[in-house]
Design a protein around this motif. Structure first.
Motif, PDB file in Angstrom:
ATOM      1  N   ALA A 265       0.843  -1.203   0.000  1.00 61.68           N
ATOM      2  CA  ALA A 265       0.000   0.000   0.000  1.00 61.68           C
ATOM      3  C   ALA A 265       0.877   1.252   0.000  1.00 61.68           C
ATOM      4  CB  ALA A 265      -0.936  -0.013   1.209  1.00 61.68           C
ATOM      5  N   ALA A 266       1.960   1.211   0.797  1.00 60.18           N
ATOM      6  CA  ALA A 266       2.872   2.361   0.863  1.00 60.18           C
ATOM      7  C   ALA A 266       3.582   2.550  -0.481  1.00 60.18           C
ATOM      8  CB  ALA A 266       3.881   2.159   1.992  1.00 60.18           C
ATOM      9  N   GLU A 267       3.982   1.456  -1.109  1.00 62.44           N
ATOM     10  CA  GLU A 267       4.626   1.523  -2.442  1.00 62.44           C
ATOM     11  C   GLU A 267       3.673   2.148  -3.463  1.00 62.44           C
ATOM     12  OE1 GLU A 267       7.703   0.443  -3.894  1.00 62.44           O
ATOM     13  OE2 GLU A 267       8.264   0.697  -1.786  1.00 62.44           O
ATOM     14  N   SER A 268       2.403   1.755  -3.353  1.00 60.73           N
ATOM     15  CA  SER A 268       1.406   2.250  -4.280  1.00 60.73           C
ATOM     16  C   SER A 268       1.208   3.762  -4.116  1.00 60.73           C
ATOM     17  CB  SER A 268       0.106   1.479  -4.060  1.00 60.73           C
ATOM     18  OG  SER A 268      -0.986   2.208  -4.523  1.00 60.73           O
ATOM     19  N   VAL A 269       1.174   4.192  -2.861  1.00 60.01           N
ATOM     20  CA  VAL A 269       1.038   5.629  -2.570  1.00 60.01           C
ATOM     21  C   VAL A 269       2.254   6.387  -3.119  1.00 60.01           C
ATOM     22  CG1 VAL A 269       1.323   7.168  -0.582  1.00 60.01           C
ATOM     23  CG2 VAL A 269      -0.605   5.602  -0.651  1.00 60.01           C
ATOM     24  N   LYS A 270       3.424   5.783  -2.929  1.00 58.46           N
ATOM     25  CA  LYS A 270       4.672   6.398  -3.400  1.00 58.46           C
ATOM     26  C   LYS A 270       4.638   6.566  -4.927  1.00 58.46           C
ATOM     27  CE  LYS A 270       9.643   5.672  -3.001  1.00 58.46           C
ATOM     28  NZ  LYS A 270      10.643   4.676  -2.630  1.00 58.46           N
ATOM     29  N   ALA A 271       4.168   5.522  -5.599  1.00 54.95           N
ATOM     30  CA  ALA A 271       4.101   5.553  -7.060  1.00 54.95           C
ATOM     31  C   ALA A 271       3.134   6.628  -7.567  1.00 54.95           C
ATOM     32  CB  ALA A 271       3.671   4.184  -7.582  1.00 54.95           C
ATOM     33  N   HIS A 272       2.177   7.004  -6.703  1.00 54.32           N
ATOM     34  CA  HIS A 272       1.218   8.047  -7.087  1.00 54.32           C
ATOM     35  C   HIS A 272       1.643   9.429  -6.591  1.00 54.32           C
ATOM     36  CE1 HIS A 272      -1.335   4.538  -7.891  1.00 54.32           C
ATOM     37  NE2 HIS A 272      -2.068   5.344  -8.638  1.00 54.32           N
ATOM     38  N   GLY A 273       2.889   9.570  -6.154  1.00 56.39           N
ATOM     39  CA  GLY A 273       3.395  10.885  -5.739  1.00 56.39           C
ATOM     40  C   GLY A 273       3.023  11.273  -4.316  1.00 56.39           C
ATOM     41  N   GLY A 274       2.699  10.292  -3.507  1.00 54.45           N
ATOM     42  CA  GLY A 274       2.395  10.553  -2.088  1.00 54.45           C
ATOM     43  C   GLY A 274       0.929  10.388  -1.771  1.00 54.45           C
ATOM     44  N   GLY A 275       0.639  10.333  -0.496  1.00 57.29           N
ATOM     45  CA  GLY A 275      -0.747  10.145  -0.044  1.00 57.29           C
ATOM     46  C   GLY A 275      -0.772   9.484   1.317  1.00 57.29           C
ATOM     47  N   LEU A 276      -1.942   9.008   1.655  1.00 59.48           N
ATOM     48  CA  LEU A 276      -2.113   8.408   2.990  1.00 59.48           C
ATOM     49  C   LEU A 276      -2.582   6.963   2.876  1.00 59.48           C
ATOM     50  CD1 LEU A 276      -2.532   8.573   6.159  1.00 59.48           C
ATOM     51  CD2 LEU A 276      -4.851   9.373   5.653  1.00 59.48           C
ATOM     52  N   VAL A 277      -1.891   6.085   3.593  1.00 58.14           N
ATOM     53  CA  VAL A 277      -2.348   4.706   3.747  1.00 58.14           C
ATOM     54  C   VAL A 277      -3.051   4.611   5.097  1.00 58.14           C
ATOM     55  CG1 VAL A 277      -1.642   2.300   4.077  1.00 58.14           C
ATOM     56  CG2 VAL A 277      -0.400   3.757   2.445  1.00 58.14           C
ATOM     57  N   ILE A 278      -4.300   4.183   5.078  1.00 55.35           N
ATOM     58  CA  ILE A 278      -4.967   3.889   6.351  1.00 55.35           C
ATOM     59  C   ILE A 278      -5.011   2.371   6.456  1.00 55.35           C
ATOM     60  CG2 ILE A 278      -7.055   4.140   7.748  1.00 55.35           C
ATOM     61  CD1 ILE A 278      -7.702   6.685   6.250  1.00 55.35           C
ATOM     62  N   ALA A 279      -4.312   1.852   7.447  1.00 56.04           N
ATOM     63  CA  ALA A 279      -4.175   0.396   7.555  1.00 56.04           C
ATOM     64  C   ALA A 279      -5.121  -0.174   8.604  1.00 56.04           C
ATOM     65  CB  ALA A 279      -2.732   0.044   7.906  1.00 56.04           C
ATOM     66  N   ASP A 280      -6.001  -1.030   8.133  1.00 50.77           N
ATOM     67  CA  ASP A 280      -6.867  -1.785   9.039  1.00 50.77           C
ATOM     68  C   ASP A 280      -6.007  -2.916   9.605  1.00 50.77           C
ATOM     69  OD1 ASP A 280      -9.195  -2.603  10.296  1.00 50.77           O
ATOM     70  OD2 ASP A 280      -9.909  -3.775   8.579  1.00 50.77           O
ATOM     71  N   THR A 281      -6.200  -3.301  10.839  1.00 46.17           N
ATOM     72  CA  THR A 281      -5.456  -4.453  11.372  1.00 46.17           C
ATOM     73  C   THR A 281      -6.424  -5.404  12.067  1.00 46.17           C
ATOM     74  OG1 THR A 281      -4.977  -3.428  13.526  1.00 46.17           O
ATOM     75  CG2 THR A 281      -3.348  -3.073  11.771  1.00 46.17           C
ATOM     76  N   ALA A 282      -5.930  -6.597  12.338  1.00 45.62           N
ATOM     77  CA  ALA A 282      -6.782  -7.594  12.984  1.00 45.62           C
ATOM     78  C   ALA A 282      -7.024  -7.211  14.439  1.00 45.62           C
ATOM     79  CB  ALA A 282      -6.110  -8.959  12.917  1.00 45.62           C
ATOM     80  N   GLY A 283      -8.241  -7.465  14.895  1.00 44.67           N
ATOM     81  CA  GLY A 283      -8.543  -7.255  16.308  1.00 44.67           C
ATOM     82  C   GLY A 283      -7.796  -8.284  17.119  1.00 44.67           C
ATOM     83  N   ARG A 284      -7.201  -7.839  18.209  1.00 41.96           N
ATOM     84  CA  ARG A 284      -6.468  -8.819  19.010  1.00 41.96           C
ATOM     85  C   ARG A 284      -6.732  -8.575  20.480  1.00 41.96           C
ATOM     86  NH1 ARG A 284      -1.583  -8.378  15.865  1.00 41.96           N
ATOM     87  NH2 ARG A 284      -2.656  -7.055  14.394  1.00 41.96           N
ATOM     88  N   LEU A 285      -6.820  -9.659  21.193  1.00 40.20           N
ATOM     89  CA  LEU A 285      -7.080  -9.563  22.628  1.00 40.20           C
ATOM     90  C   LEU A 285      -5.756  -9.356  23.366  1.00 40.20           C
ATOM     91  CD1 LEU A 285      -9.923 -12.155  22.764  1.00 40.20           C
ATOM     92  CD2 LEU A 285     -10.130  -9.725  23.231  1.00 40.20           C
ATOM     93  N   HIS A 286      -5.846  -9.365  24.679  1.00 44.44           N
ATOM     94  CA  HIS A 286      -4.659  -9.011  25.447  1.00 44.44           C
ATOM     95  C   HIS A 286      -3.634 -10.149  25.535  1.00 44.44           C
ATOM     96  CE1 HIS A 286      -7.814  -6.341  26.491  1.00 44.44           C
ATOM     97  NE2 HIS A 286      -7.091  -5.626  27.330  1.00 44.44           N
ATOM     98  N   ASN A 287      -3.508 -10.898  24.462  1.00 41.00           N
ATOM     99  CA  ASN A 287      -2.484 -11.933  24.449  1.00 41.00           C
ATOM    100  C   ASN A 287      -1.183 -11.235  24.078  1.00 41.00           C
ATOM    101  OD1 ASN A 287      -0.711 -13.930  23.864  1.00 41.00           O
ATOM    102  ND2 ASN A 287      -2.199 -15.228  22.834  1.00 41.00           N
ATOM    103  N   LYS A 288      -0.481 -10.856  25.087  1.00 41.61           N
ATOM    104  CA  LYS A 288       0.583  -9.882  24.871  1.00 41.61           C
ATOM    105  C   LYS A 288       1.710 -10.349  23.960  1.00 41.61           C
ATOM    106  CE  LYS A 288       2.330  -6.279  27.576  1.00 41.61           C
ATOM    107  NZ  LYS A 288       3.081  -5.953  28.778  1.00 41.61           N
ATOM    108  N   GLU A 289       2.123 -11.597  24.106  1.00 41.93           N
ATOM    109  CA  GLU A 289       3.285 -12.025  23.346  1.00 41.93           C
ATOM    110  C   GLU A 289       3.041 -11.975  21.831  1.00 41.93           C
ATOM    111  OE1 GLU A 289       5.488 -15.736  24.237  1.00 41.93           O
ATOM    112  OE2 GLU A 289       5.409 -14.832  26.231  1.00 41.93           O
ATOM    113  N   ASN A 290       1.925 -12.543  21.401  1.00 43.82           N
ATOM    114  CA  ASN A 290       1.605 -12.520  19.971  1.00 43.82           C
ATOM    115  C   ASN A 290       1.415 -11.096  19.496  1.00 43.82           C
ATOM    116  OD1 ASN A 290       1.664 -15.196  19.826  1.00 43.82           O
ATOM    117  ND2 ASN A 290      -0.549 -15.516  19.918  1.00 43.82           N
ATOM    118  N   LEU A 291       0.727 -10.347  20.330  1.00 44.98           N
ATOM    119  CA  LEU A 291       0.442  -8.948  20.003  1.00 44.98           C
ATOM    120  C   LEU A 291       1.732  -8.193  19.730  1.00 44.98           C
ATOM    121  CD1 LEU A 291      -1.932  -6.608  20.553  1.00 44.98           C
ATOM    122  CD2 LEU A 291      -0.487  -6.212  22.504  1.00 44.98           C
TER     123      LEU A 291
END
Ligand SMILES: Nc1nc2c(ncn2[C@@H]2O[C@H](COP(=O)(O)OP(=O)(O)OP(=O)(O)O)[C@@H](O)[C@H]2O)c(=O)[nH]1
Ligand SMILES: [Mg+2]
Length: 291
Positions: free
Chosen positions: A163-189
């Motif tokens: 997504a960042a590469e794509s924004v770069k190729a278009h001369g800049g912009g903003l990537v808004i990254a959705d991420t997976a919901g995660r519980l308080h399992n700290k190590e994996n998190l």
């Protein structure tokens, strides 16, 4: 029965007590705790108010309320990030399951476009939950925003990378990254987030990478705990408070500001794309206190 808002609770309290005695301050502390500002913060605030009342510095309900606002405004903080044109900006949305991350990605993208910042791309970096990619693509289509996505189960950091590469190729912009919901399992998190975080740091221009924690306002003090965990893991730059339409309390912005120094960016008040606005401390405290 719906819970009383803090503003209603304090109104009832003022009419039930005709003088500011110990009982009044005990009840005030209870109301503040119910309003989700945290027990320690409630005690500190009430001790301060009680002291100033006894010293004769403040008198009567109205002055108490106004003084509470002054004290609380030192705790609660707001921030506004603006993506820089021509640069690679990345805003990563973090949070536990179901708080409203994906919906908030779409709302923020939609708002920025409406305000004239059009170079927005959504990154489907929740590759974990079934149908998460389709959900983001659905929103992207609705609001007219491009979504960069890989297959279900792929590495979330490689999606942000692309997504960042794509924004770069278009001369800049903003990537808004959705991420997976995660519980308080700290190590994996910590492990997975550190990897995404590393990629975002590499790809974004200086000062253009923001880690935004989405919290559900109805979860009260549990949201403070979430903020502590994510902040400790990779650091949090700002909060988005969702589902503010469904709570009568919402004092958690105060405890997150006071205990962790993290400001609030947006508040969301419904399920449609336009149910989002910048957080305003003054308006928020006026509503909280019923001023
Ligand atoms: N009332 C209300 N509902 C909201 C708000 N924000 C999100 N929702 C709803 O909350 C539910 C969960 O939203 P999502 O955006 O899927 O949450 P998420 O954090 O991405 O969930 P996971 O990906 O499963 O972790 C959806 O039904 C949304 O419509 C809000 O501000 N107010
Ligand atoms: Mg989601």
């Amino acid at each position: 029965m719906a819970k009383l808002s803090f503003a209603q609770a304090i109104k009832n309290l003022f009419s039930a007590h005709n003088k500011e005695d110990t009982e009044f301050f005990d009840d005030l502390a209870d109301a503040l705790i119910e309003g989700d500002i945290g027990a320690k913060n409630a005690m500190e605030l009430v001790d301060q108010l009680e002291k100033e009342c006894k010293e004769g510095k403040i008198h009567g309900n109205e002055e108490i309320l106004k003084h509470m606002k002054v004290l609380l405004s030192e705790y609660v903080k707001s921030v506004e990030f603006v993506p820089e044109k021509g640069k690679i900006n990345i805003w990563m949305m973090l949070g536990v399951n179901g708080v409203g991350k994906t919906t908030s990605c779409a709302k923020v993208a939609n708002l920025l476009i409406k305000n004239g910042f059009e170079q927005v791309v959504l990154s489907a970096s929740d590759t974990f939950r079934a149908a998460a990619i389709e959900q983001l693509c659905y929103h992207g289509e609705k609001i007219g925003v491009r979504v960069v996505n890989h297959q279900h189960g792929s590495d979330p950091s490689s999606v942000v990378f692309d997504a960042a590469e794509s924004v770069k190729a278009h001369g800049g912009g903003l990537v808004i990254a959705d991420t997976a919901g995660r519980l308080h399992n700290k190590e994996n998190l910590v492990h997975e987030l550190e990897k995404i975080d590393r990629i975002c740091k590499q790809k974004a221009d200086d000062g253009c990478y923001k880690k935004i924690l989405v919290i559900d306002s109805t979860t009260g003090q549990n949201a403070l705990r979430q903020a502590e965990v994510f902040n400790e893991a990779i650091g949090v730059d700002a909060i988005i408070m969702t589902k503010y339409d469904s709570t009568a309390k919402g004092g958690v912005a105060i405890s997150i500001g006071k205990d962790l120094g993290i400001p609030v960016f947006y508040v969301c008040t419904g399920e449609t794309y336009s149910d989002i606005s910048l957080f305003n401390c003054d308006d928020y405290l006026n509503t909280f206190l019923g001023l």
